[in-house]
Design a protein around this motif. Structure first.
Motif, PDB file in Angstrom:
ATOM      1  N   THR A  10      98.285 -13.108 -29.119  1.00  0.00           N
ATOM      2  CA  THR A  10      97.411 -13.936 -28.669  1.00  0.00           C
ATOM      3  C   THR A  10      96.162 -14.084 -29.800  1.00  0.00           C
ATOM      4  O   THR A  10      96.220 -13.326 -30.577  1.00  0.00           O
ATOM      5  CB  THR A  10      96.614 -13.509 -27.415  1.00  0.00           C
ATOM      6  OG1 THR A  10      95.849 -12.687 -27.684  1.00  0.00           O
ATOM      7  CG2 THR A  10      97.875 -13.309 -26.250  1.00  0.00           C
ATOM      8  N   PRO A  11      95.334 -15.188 -29.656  1.00  0.00           N
ATOM      9  CA  PRO A  11      94.457 -15.348 -30.521  1.00  0.00           C
ATOM     10  C   PRO A  11      93.453 -14.187 -30.509  1.00  0.00           C
ATOM     11  O   PRO A  11      92.701 -13.608 -31.364  1.00  0.00           O
ATOM     12  CB  PRO A  11      93.583 -16.430 -30.042  1.00  0.00           C
ATOM     13  CG  PRO A  11      94.612 -17.240 -29.733  1.00  0.00           C
ATOM     14  CD  PRO A  11      95.732 -16.434 -28.671  1.00  0.00           C
ATOM     15  N   LYS A  12      93.171 -13.534 -29.227  1.00  0.00           N
ATOM     16  CA  LYS A  12      92.616 -12.281 -29.154  1.00  0.00           C
ATOM     17  C   LYS A  12      93.190 -11.018 -29.856  1.00  0.00           C
ATOM     18  O   LYS A  12      92.401 -10.197 -30.297  1.00  0.00           O
ATOM     19  CB  LYS A  12      92.328 -12.077 -27.520  1.00  0.00           C
ATOM     20  CG  LYS A  12      91.310 -12.965 -26.849  1.00  0.00           C
ATOM     21  CD  LYS A  12      91.205 -12.467 -25.482  1.00  0.00           C
ATOM     22  CE  LYS A  12      90.130 -13.334 -24.816  1.00  0.00           C
ATOM     23  NZ  LYS A  12      89.789 -12.905 -23.458  1.00  0.00           N
ATOM     24  N   ASP A  13      94.335 -10.973 -29.852  1.00  0.00           N
ATOM     25  CA  ASP A  13      94.984  -9.980 -30.458  1.00  0.00           C
ATOM     26  C   ASP A  13      94.668 -10.095 -31.961  1.00  0.00           C
ATOM     27  O   ASP A  13      94.311  -9.130 -32.563  1.00  0.00           O
ATOM     28  CB  ASP A  13      96.553 -10.031 -30.419  1.00  0.00           C
ATOM     29  CG  ASP A  13      97.047  -9.506 -28.955  1.00  0.00           C
ATOM     30  OD1 ASP A  13      96.609  -8.913 -28.387  1.00  0.00           O
ATOM     31  OD2 ASP A  13      98.146 -10.046 -28.598  1.00  0.00           O
ATOM     32  N   ASP A  15      92.064 -11.524 -33.406  1.00  0.00           N
ATOM     33  CA  ASP A  15      90.617 -11.253 -33.657  1.00  0.00           C
ATOM     34  C   ASP A  15      90.589  -9.632 -33.602  1.00  0.00           C
ATOM     35  O   ASP A  15      89.567  -9.282 -34.203  1.00  0.00           O
ATOM     36  CB  ASP A  15      90.042 -11.980 -32.484  1.00  0.00           C
ATOM     37  CG  ASP A  15      88.461 -11.647 -32.443  1.00  0.00           C
ATOM     38  OD1 ASP A  15      87.873 -11.838 -33.221  1.00  0.00           O
ATOM     39  OD2 ASP A  15      87.872 -11.148 -31.446  1.00  0.00           O
ATOM     40  N   ARG A  16      91.184  -9.084 -32.713  1.00  0.00           N
ATOM     41  CA  ARG A  16      90.993  -7.615 -32.538  1.00  0.00           C
ATOM     42  C   ARG A  16      91.381  -6.868 -34.093  1.00  0.00           C
ATOM     43  O   ARG A  16      90.680  -6.008 -34.436  1.00  0.00           O
ATOM     44  CB  ARG A  16      92.062  -6.869 -31.443  1.00  0.00           C
ATOM     45  CG  ARG A  16      92.113  -5.398 -31.453  1.00  0.00           C
ATOM     46  CD  ARG A  16      92.881  -5.089 -30.422  1.00  0.00           C
ATOM     47  NE  ARG A  16      94.652  -5.448 -30.586  1.00  0.00           N
ATOM     48  CZ  ARG A  16      95.218  -4.941 -31.552  1.00  0.00           C
ATOM     49  NH1 ARG A  16      94.895  -4.225 -32.272  1.00  0.00           N
ATOM     50  NH2 ARG A  16      96.534  -5.810 -31.743  1.00  0.00           N
ATOM     51  N   LYS A  19      88.588  -7.528 -36.372  1.00  0.00           N
ATOM     52  CA  LYS A  19      87.487  -6.602 -36.114  1.00  0.00           C
ATOM     53  C   LYS A  19      87.785  -5.084 -36.660  1.00  0.00           C
ATOM     54  O   LYS A  19      86.863  -4.488 -37.027  1.00  0.00           O
ATOM     55  CB  LYS A  19      87.258  -6.588 -34.562  1.00  0.00           C
ATOM     56  CG  LYS A  19      86.548  -7.795 -34.144  1.00  0.00           C
ATOM     57  CD  LYS A  19      86.262  -8.163 -32.548  1.00  0.00           C
ATOM     58  CE  LYS A  19      85.750  -9.098 -32.108  1.00  0.00           C
ATOM     59  NZ  LYS A  19      85.589  -9.187 -30.852  1.00  0.00           N
ATOM     60  N   GLU A  52      92.270 -19.962 -33.572  1.00  0.00           N
ATOM     61  CA  GLU A  52      92.109 -20.085 -32.414  1.00  0.00           C
ATOM     62  C   GLU A  52      91.249 -19.217 -31.905  1.00  0.00           C
ATOM     63  O   GLU A  52      90.629 -19.239 -30.808  1.00  0.00           O
ATOM     64  CB  GLU A  52      93.310 -20.375 -31.478  1.00  0.00           C
ATOM     65  CG  GLU A  52      94.171 -21.557 -31.732  1.00  0.00           C
ATOM     66  CD  GLU A  52      95.470 -21.300 -31.196  1.00  0.00           C
ATOM     67  OE1 GLU A  52      95.602 -20.826 -29.914  1.00  0.00           O
ATOM     68  OE2 GLU A  52      96.337 -22.072 -31.560  1.00  0.00           O
ATOM     69  N   ALA A  53      91.334 -17.917 -32.570  1.00  0.00           N
ATOM     70  CA  ALA A  53      90.344 -16.830 -32.111  1.00  0.00           C
ATOM     71  C   ALA A  53      88.919 -17.115 -31.927  1.00  0.00           C
ATOM     72  O   ALA A  53      88.494 -17.681 -32.634  1.00  0.00           O
ATOM     73  CB  ALA A  53      90.707 -15.689 -33.190  1.00  0.00           C
ATOM     74  N   PRO A  54      88.363 -16.416 -30.917  1.00  0.00           N
ATOM     75  CA  PRO A  54      86.975 -16.865 -30.682  1.00  0.00           C
ATOM     76  C   PRO A  54      86.051 -16.105 -31.741  1.00  0.00           C
ATOM     77  O   PRO A  54      84.830 -16.841 -31.924  1.00  0.00           O
ATOM     78  CB  PRO A  54      86.628 -15.873 -29.588  1.00  0.00           C
ATOM     79  CG  PRO A  54      87.940 -14.696 -29.623  1.00  0.00           C
ATOM     80  CD  PRO A  54      88.870 -15.417 -30.386  1.00  0.00           C
ATOM     81  N   ARG A  55      86.154 -15.167 -32.662  1.00  0.00           N
ATOM     82  CA  ARG A  55      85.127 -14.791 -33.658  1.00  0.00           C
ATOM     83  C   ARG A  55      85.438 -15.064 -34.982  1.00  0.00           C
ATOM     84  O   ARG A  55      84.618 -15.140 -35.804  1.00  0.00           O
ATOM     85  CB  ARG A  55      85.003 -13.314 -33.124  1.00  0.00           C
ATOM     86  CG  ARG A  55      84.022 -12.492 -34.092  1.00  0.00           C
ATOM     87  CD  ARG A  55      84.252 -11.038 -33.874  1.00  0.00           C
ATOM     88  NE  ARG A  55      83.477 -10.396 -35.174  1.00  0.00           N
ATOM     89  CZ  ARG A  55      84.262 -10.090 -36.268  1.00  0.00           C
ATOM     90  NH1 ARG A  55      85.491 -10.531 -36.541  1.00  0.00           N
ATOM     91  NH2 ARG A  55      83.500  -9.431 -37.275  1.00  0.00           N
TER      92      ARG A  55
END
Length: 68
Positions: A10-13, A15-16, A19, A52-55
């Motif tokens: 996912t986009p969160k993955d 992003d992780r 980070k 698409e990721a938030p950060r």
């Protein structure tokens, strides 16, 4: 890599991974290819997830897109 593997990222993955990699002092940016390798998916799909990721912010540097 199977299609089902890529559907799990996912986009969160993405992003992780950025980070995790950029929190290291010696590595302030990470390439799309490095994120793709960590997620086990292709670079085109990884780029789309990162967009698409938030950060993460990113930019083209030579032939590579980097993220921070």
């Amino acid at each position: 890599m199977s299609t089902s593997d890529s559907l799990n990222a996912t986009p969160k993955d993405a992003d992780r991974v950025v980070k995790m990699e950029t929190n290291r002092v010696y590595n302030p940016v990470v390439s799309t290819e490095e994120v793709a390798e960590e997620l086990g998916i292709g670079t085109e799909e990884t780029f789309e997830l990162l967009e698409e990721a938030p950060r993460p912010s990113g930019k083209q540097v030579g032939d590579t897109h980097v993220w921070w």
